[in-house]
Design an enzyme around this catalytic site. Structure first.
Site, short mmCIF file in Angstrom:
data_model
loop_
_atom_site.label_atom_id
_atom_site.label_comp_id
_atom_site.label_asym_id
_atom_site.label_seq_id
_atom_site.Cartn_x
_atom_site.Cartn_y
_atom_site.Cartn_z
N THR A 155 0.83 -1.20 0.00
CA THR A 155 0.00 0.00 0.00
C THR A 155 0.87 1.25 0.00
O THR A 155 1.99 1.24 0.48
CB THR A 155 -0.94 0.04 1.23
OG1 THR A 155 -0.17 0.01 2.42
CG2 THR A 155 -1.94 -1.10 1.20
N ASN A 200 0.37 4.96 1.45
CA ASN A 200 -0.51 5.63 2.39
C ASN A 200 -0.35 7.13 2.33
O ASN A 200 0.75 7.63 2.10
CB ASN A 200 -0.19 5.14 3.81
CG ASN A 200 -0.28 3.63 3.88
OD1 ASN A 200 -1.31 3.05 3.62
ND2 ASN A 200 0.83 2.99 4.21
N GLU A 204 -5.22 3.87 3.27
CA GLU A 204 -4.26 2.94 2.68
C GLU A 204 -4.68 2.63 1.25
O GLU A 204 -5.79 2.15 1.02
CB GLU A 204 -4.18 1.66 3.51
CG GLU A 204 -3.73 1.92 4.94
CD GLU A 204 -3.84 0.71 5.83
OE1 GLU A 204 -2.81 0.31 6.37
OE2 GLU A 204 -4.95 0.17 5.96
#
Length: 195
Positions: A44, A46, A116
């Site tokens: 991910t 973020n 995320e």
């Protein structure tokens, strides 16, 4: 708790996004909890939670969303030189499909809400600090708690498939060309809600 019934593989109306979508969020990519790649095998990128509190987005429901991510990097994950042309033109960078979670991640019992983003592309480098512009096109599902990590990973993989199928529709695919996605550091684009 996660429902046991099969999930639809497309989200959002075929006529294109409906209010409040698309929603625009922007911010620098920051280190998260470190679980996406290491624990789940689903990396991910973020952005700071503060991105939700600007532009009237603080009331965005916790859950899973899909849309487009513009990042000022090339397709390997390296930072683009300003002034270069990215995919779709603009000030450099690329645009990719994304699926994202906004919420508390009950399986991990987070004490803070997080944003995320899983960009659906295989990058070869980390790109912390790069700018990311998000165009959130629709809602996939609410946030669930899970009895196992395997069931969480299974649902995330379904979310990825739902995002792909939803974004390949003509009116959603057209949004990939929005100039906003590749305008990094442009005043007035920070966390604005699209009308």
């Amino acid at each position: 708790m996660r429902p046991s019934a099969p999930r639809p593989l497309v989200a959002g109306p075929s006529t294109g996004p409906e209010r409040p979508f698309p929603i625009r969020l922007s911010g620098p990519i920051v280190k998260g909890f470190g679980r996406g790649s290491a624990d789940l095998g689903i990396p991910t990128a973020n952005i700071p939670l503060a991105g939700l509190s600007v532009g009237g987005n603080e009331d965005v429901e916790s859950g899973v969303y899909y849309g487009w991510a513009g990042v000022d990097i090339d397709d390997t994950g390296l930072r683009k030189e300003r002034g270069g042309k990215g995919e779709g033109g603009g000030s450099g960078g690329g645009v990719w499909e994304m699926v994202m979670s906004i919420g508390w991640n009950p399986y991990y019992k987070n004490e803070v809400r997080s944003v995320e983003v899983h960009i659906m592309h295989a990058f070869h480098h980390d790109f912390y600090g790069a700018r990311m512009n998000l165009l959130i096109c629709g809602f996939i599902r609410p946030e669930y708690d899970y009895v196992s990590k395997e069931s969480l990973i299974e649902d995330i993989n379904v979310d990825i498939e739902v995002a792909k199928r939803s974004l390949e529709r003509e009116l959603y695919l057209k949004l990939k060309g929005e100039k906003y996605l590749l305008e990094f550091g442009v005043e007035g684009h920070e966390n604005a809600v699209a009308s």
